[in-house]
Structure formats: structure tokens, C-alpha cells
Design a protein around this motif. Structure first.
Motif, PDB file in Angstrom:
ATOM      1  N   ILE A  19      -6.233  15.103  -4.666  1.00 27.41           N
ATOM      2  CA  ILE A  19      -6.521  13.940  -5.504  1.00 27.41           C
ATOM      3  C   ILE A  19      -7.734  13.203  -4.953  1.00 27.41           C
ATOM      4  CG2 ILE A  19      -4.166  13.665  -6.325  1.00 27.41           C
ATOM      5  CD1 ILE A  19      -3.782  11.485  -4.256  1.00 27.41           C
ATOM      6  N   SER A  20      -8.299  12.353  -5.782  1.00 29.93           N
ATOM      7  CA  SER A  20      -9.528  11.657  -5.393  1.00 29.93           C
ATOM      8  C   SER A  20      -9.258  10.698  -4.237  1.00 29.93           C
ATOM      9  CB  SER A  20     -10.089  10.884  -6.585  1.00 29.93           C
ATOM     10  OG  SER A  20      -9.193   9.850  -6.965  1.00 29.93           O
ATOM     11  N   LYS A  21     -10.298  10.425  -3.472  1.00 29.34           N
ATOM     12  CA  LYS A  21     -10.173   9.508  -2.337  1.00 29.34           C
ATOM     13  C   LYS A  21     -10.605   8.086  -2.686  1.00 29.34           C
ATOM     14  CE  LYS A  21     -10.286  12.758   1.496  1.00 29.34           C
ATOM     15  NZ  LYS A  21     -10.787  13.001   2.864  1.00 29.34           N
ATOM     16  N   ASP A  22     -10.742   7.816  -3.989  1.00 31.44           N
ATOM     17  CA  ASP A  22     -11.031   6.449  -4.407  1.00 31.44           C
ATOM     18  C   ASP A  22      -9.738   5.633  -4.349  1.00 31.44           C
ATOM     19  OD1 ASP A  22      -9.572   7.287  -6.599  1.00 31.44           O
ATOM     20  OD2 ASP A  22     -11.259   7.267  -7.992  1.00 31.44           O
ATOM     21  N   LEU A  23      -9.803   4.380  -4.737  1.00 29.94           N
ATOM     22  CA  LEU A  23      -8.640   3.510  -4.612  1.00 29.94           C
ATOM     23  C   LEU A  23      -7.461   4.007  -5.433  1.00 29.94           C
ATOM     24  CD1 LEU A  23      -7.258   1.013  -3.532  1.00 29.94           C
ATOM     25  CD2 LEU A  23      -8.375  -0.347  -5.329  1.00 29.94           C
ATOM     26  N   GLU A  24      -7.704   4.461  -6.658  1.00 27.53           N
ATOM     27  CA  GLU A  24      -6.602   4.915  -7.505  1.00 27.53           C
ATOM     28  C   GLU A  24      -5.928   6.154  -6.912  1.00 27.53           C
ATOM     29  OE1 GLU A  24      -5.159   3.341 -10.079  1.00 27.53           O
ATOM     30  OE2 GLU A  24      -6.511   1.757  -9.417  1.00 27.53           O
ATOM     31  N   GLY A  25      -6.730   7.092  -6.416  1.00 29.88           N
ATOM     32  CA  GLY A  25      -6.166   8.274  -5.784  1.00 29.88           C
ATOM     33  C   GLY A  25      -5.383   7.926  -4.523  1.00 29.88           C
ATOM     34  N   THR A  26      -5.901   6.986  -3.763  1.00 33.26           N
ATOM     35  CA  THR A  26      -5.239   6.559  -2.533  1.00 33.26           C
ATOM     36  C   THR A  26      -3.912   5.879  -2.840  1.00 33.26           C
ATOM     37  OG1 THR A  26      -7.387   6.303  -1.462  1.00 33.26           O
ATOM     38  CG2 THR A  26      -5.525   5.213  -0.419  1.00 33.26           C
ATOM     39  N   LYS A  27      -3.874   5.076  -3.891  1.00 35.21           N
ATOM     40  CA  LYS A  27      -2.619   4.448  -4.307  1.00 35.21           C
ATOM     41  C   LYS A  27      -1.590   5.503  -4.715  1.00 35.21           C
ATOM     42  CE  LYS A  27      -3.119   1.036  -7.243  1.00 35.21           C
ATOM     43  NZ  LYS A  27      -3.724   0.238  -8.356  1.00 35.21           N
ATOM     44  N   GLN A  28      -2.053   6.535  -5.394  1.00 33.98           N
ATOM     45  CA  GLN A  28      -1.150   7.614  -5.785  1.00 33.98           C
ATOM     46  C   GLN A  28      -0.589   8.314  -4.553  1.00 33.98           C
ATOM     47  OE1 GLN A  28      -2.970  10.652  -8.240  1.00 33.98           O
ATOM     48  NE2 GLN A  28      -1.043  11.142  -9.220  1.00 33.98           N
ATOM     49  N   LEU A  29      -1.433   8.509  -3.557  1.00 30.91           N
ATOM     50  CA  LEU A  29      -0.999   9.130  -2.304  1.00 30.91           C
ATOM     51  C   LEU A  29       0.072   8.269  -1.630  1.00 30.91           C
ATOM     52  CD1 LEU A  29      -2.068  11.728  -0.764  1.00 30.91           C
ATOM     53  CD2 LEU A  29      -3.216  10.135   0.759  1.00 30.91           C
ATOM     54  N   CYS A  30      -0.113   6.948  -1.638  1.00 29.59           N
ATOM     55  CA  CYS A  30       0.842   6.029  -1.015  1.00 29.59           C
ATOM     56  C   CYS A  30       2.164   6.009  -1.786  1.00 29.59           C
ATOM     57  CB  CYS A  30       0.253   4.627  -0.940  1.00 29.59           C
ATOM     58  SG  CYS A  30      -1.148   4.483   0.195  1.00 29.59           S
ATOM     59  N   TYR A  31       2.076   6.039  -3.115  1.00 30.15           N
ATOM     60  CA  TYR A  31       3.297   6.068  -3.925  1.00 30.15           C
ATOM     61  C   TYR A  31       4.102   7.340  -3.643  1.00 30.15           C
ATOM     62  CZ  TYR A  31       6.364   5.834  -7.999  1.00 30.15           C
ATOM     63  OH  TYR A  31       7.474   5.783  -8.816  1.00 30.15           O
ATOM     64  N   THR A  32       3.408   8.470  -3.565  1.00 30.59           N
ATOM     65  CA  THR A  32       4.076   9.742  -3.272  1.00 30.59           C
ATOM     66  C   THR A  32       4.730   9.715  -1.898  1.00 30.59           C
ATOM     67  OG1 THR A  32       2.479  10.912  -4.660  1.00 30.59           O
ATOM     68  CG2 THR A  32       3.725  12.236  -3.100  1.00 30.59           C
ATOM     69  N   LEU A  33       4.067   9.082  -0.946  1.00 29.93           N
ATOM     70  CA  LEU A  33       4.640   8.944   0.393  1.00 29.93           C
ATOM     71  C   LEU A  33       5.935   8.145   0.347  1.00 29.93           C
ATOM     72  CD1 LEU A  33       4.387   9.287   3.487  1.00 29.93           C
ATOM     73  CD2 LEU A  33       3.023   7.201   3.516  1.00 29.93           C
ATOM     74  N   GLY A  34       5.932   7.054  -0.413  1.00 31.68           N
ATOM     75  CA  GLY A  34       7.144   6.256  -0.556  1.00 31.68           C
ATOM     76  C   GLY A  34       8.283   7.059  -1.167  1.00 31.68           C
ATOM     77  N   GLN A  35       7.976   7.860  -2.175  1.00 33.16           N
ATOM     78  CA  GLN A  35       8.989   8.722  -2.785  1.00 33.16           C
ATOM     79  C   GLN A  35       9.571   9.691  -1.758  1.00 33.16           C
ATOM     80  OE1 GLN A  35       6.745  10.515  -6.082  1.00 33.16           O
ATOM     81  NE2 GLN A  35       8.133   9.484  -7.509  1.00 33.16           N
TER      82      GLN A  35
END
Length: 361
Positions: free
Chosen positions: A126-142
């Protein structure tokens, strides 16, 4: 016949990803325990200093991965049990383990654990911009939420860092002395003066963080116990969390351990700020909120996250190589990296001040 023991090996400059012949031969023997035919085997990654490797194998039953785990067999059983739990009990998007002909999850050979898992494709970073980074953090929480309740199989070593946070902080403080002493011993090297100018400040910073941890609710939080907190990935990032079929997939679970989950989040935040060369309040706040939506953070846990962020984490991580080869490490390039890390660290404090009360509202 003398039993083969897999030992660490040296990389070869003429081969991009090198595995010794005897390890490749053993890999082919291990594969015979599975009920598929192998068409090709390709080495994808290695850990030569520990004696580990990953092969992508094309088989009669589709693409698979073969992994030689570099850790102690009892430790590897812990992570394999977690992978099985996440797939079978939680339905998580992590690669499923392929059983042997005799219904086993792994083969022990060469003094180490080997296993086969499904090869997930396609996977797209996924992209390393803010939106991609937020997605990465959400997946980590899951992921963290799904790991709660895990109980390792019989015979597995209990891998837990839950109770070791003060010891980790103390270790950082101690190693700062090592960095200082080595820089003084090699004071003629270009990076030594740069280090000596900041090492006392960073060590004091770590001492303050340790005092804050000891005064926080950390000791109450860990009383909840390993099983109830679940697992931290310990090496989470863009390479091992990628977009695949039906959503985000998490791979490379070999290092999972019981822990406060926000350790993974802290590493993700500090690493991203290092990439940006400065701390950004919007990025940090949005990363934490994205994670919180998937795995809610209590005010007490948020306080521990703030304390962990206050450590000179990226400076310490970079400096650890100094101990191995001081004369090679203390060069001009190192001095420039440390200068950049210092500047990034200075930009951290206004950000932490801005967000420290977010969870008290």
C-alpha cells in the motif's frame, strides 16, 4: 551417519540470495514429507547470520512458501501455534499452514523447524502516504484484537515481552554508557564528537522515560496477563502487511510474542517520522486514531504509548551497530545520519505535547 546441524553462514557477493548447498539439499528432503509435487524452488530471502531462509515453491497444488525458521525449535512452535490459531479460530488473513502427509504442522531437521504455508498472491504494497499509513495502522489494530486468547501448544516456549518493559528501558540506559565509552576511545573518528555532544542528553531522556513508566499504570496493565493482551508482531511494516484478495494480509509471523500491543504501533510511528525527517502532529494523531478504531486504546495504555514515544528510539536503534565494529561505524556518513536523527528528535517534543492530552478529553 552424522546428524546435520544448520549453522549460520556468510553471504556471497557473487550470489544475490545465497543458501549453502547442504541447506538446499536438506530443504529438498523436507519437501518429501508433503503430498504435492515440486516443480521449482526459488530462494526469496535469507537470514544468514541466524541460519534462516524462505523459498517460494511452485507445486502441483499451487504456489507455497517453505520456511526454515532460525529460532530455537521451542520458540518456533510458539509462532506456528499463533499462525494456526489466527487462521483456524479467528479467520484472520494470514497464510495458512500446509500439513505434512502425516498431519503435522512442521518438520524438524538440522536442529531447526521447517514449515510450508500457502503463498498469497497477488500481494500489493500500500502507499506510504498518510491514507496508506492509516490503513496499515488499522490493519495492525485488527491483528492485535484477533490474537487475544491465544494459548501456545504443549512444548512451545512462552515468548513474552509483556513484563520486560522496564528492563528494556534499563538496557537502553546502560548501552548509552557503552556508546559514550566507545566514542571516547575512538575520539579521532569523524562521528565521535557528534555522538558525545548528545549522548548525555539522550541518556537523561531515557532515564526520565523509565521513571515515568514506573509511575504509570504499566504494572496494573500487565496484571491482565499474556493471553488477554494477545500478541505483538514485533516486525510490522509495509513489507509484511500488504493488500491481497479480500483485504489486507499479514505475513512473516515468526517473531510474534505476547506484549502490550502498542509496541508495534510505537515502532510504526517512530519509523515513519524518521522517514519524514521530522515529527508531524497530523500524521501521529491520525495513525493512533486509525489504530484505535480497530483496537481501542484505553487512557492508561495511551499514557504508556506516550512514554514509549518519549524514548530516543531511532537514535538507539541506529547506534547499536557501534558496538560491533567501532572503527567502521564512526565515519563521516554516520555523523551525518546522527545529525539528521538529532534534528528529527528535536521536532518530536512539540508533537508529543500537542497530543498528550488527547485521551483525557
Amino acid at each position: 551417519m552424522k546428524e546435520i546441524v544448520i549453522l549460520p553462514w556468510e553471504e556471497r557477493e557473487d550470489i544475490k540470495v545465497f543458501v549453502p548447498d547442504y541447506v538446499n539439499a536438506l530443504a529438498k528432503e523436507v519437501i518429501k514429507n508433503y503430498s504435492f509435487q515440486v516443480n521449482t524452488m526459488e530462494v526469496i530471502a535469507t537470514k544468514p547470520e541466524q541460519g534462516g531462509a524462505i523459498w517460494k515453491i511452485s507445486t502441483s497444488k499451487g504456489p507455497k512458501s517453505l520456511k526454515l525458521l532460525h529460532r530455537r525449535p521451542t520458540r518456533s512452535l510458539f509462532s506456528l501455534g499463533a499462525q494456526r490459531y489466527l487462521v483456524d479460530v479467528k479467520g484472520a488473513r494470514v497464510p495458512a499452514i500446509v500439513k505434512t502427509k502425516h498431519g503435522q504442522d512442521f518438520i524438524e531437521a538440522g536442529g531447526k523447524v521447517w514449515f510450508v504455508a500457502e503463498w498469497i498472491e497477488p500481494l500489493t504494497p500500500i502507499s506510504k502516504d498518510l491514507e496508506g499509513t492509516k490503513q496499515l495502522c488499522y490493519t495492525l489494530g485488527q491483528f492485535h484484537a484477533q490474537t487475544r486468547g491465544y494459548v501456545p501448544p504443549d512444548g512451545a516456549e512462552i515468548a513474552s515481552r509483556l513484563y520486560k518493559w522496564p528492563r528494556k528501558y534499563e538496557k537502553m540506559i546502560t548501552k548509552m554508557d557503552w556508546f559514550k565509552n566507545l566514542s571516547q576511545a575512538y575520539n579521532h573518528m569523524p562521528a565521535s564528537s557528534t555522538i558525545l555532544n548528545v549522548i548525555d542528553k539522550f541518556q537523561d531522556q531515557a532515564r526520565t522515560s523509565l521513571n515515568r513508566l514506573n509511575q504509570s499504570k504499566y504494572s496494573d496493565l500487565i496484571k491482565i496477563g499474556n493471553k488477554e493482551w494477545g500478541l505483538a508482531h514485533q516486525d510490522y511494516g509495509w513489507s509484511n502487511s500488504q493488500m491481497g484478495r479480500n483485504g489486507m494480509w499479514i505475513i512473516d509471523l515468526d517473531g510474534v510474542a505476547y506484549d502490550l500491543p502498542i509496541r508495534d504501533l510505537r515502532k510504526l510511528i517512530t519509523g515513519k517520522m524518521a522517514e519524514l525527517y521530522k515529527w508531524d502532529v497530523t500524521w501521529v494523531r491520525e495513525m493512533i486514531l486509525a489504530y484505535h478504531k480497530a483496537n481501542p486504546i484505553s487512557p492508561e495504555l495511551y499514557e504508556v504509548l506516550m512514554i514509549d514515544l518519549s524514548l530516543p528510539n531511532e537514535f538507539y536503534r541506529f547506534m547499536k551497530d557501534l558496538v560491533k565494529e567501532p572503527e567502521l561505524f564512526l565515519n563521516q556518513a554516520t555523523s551525518e545520519v546522527i545529525t539528521a536523527l538529532i534534528e528529527t528528535e528535536q521536532s518530536k517534543w512539540p508533537v508529543l505535547k500537542a497530543i498528550q492530552n488527547d485521551w483525557r478529553k
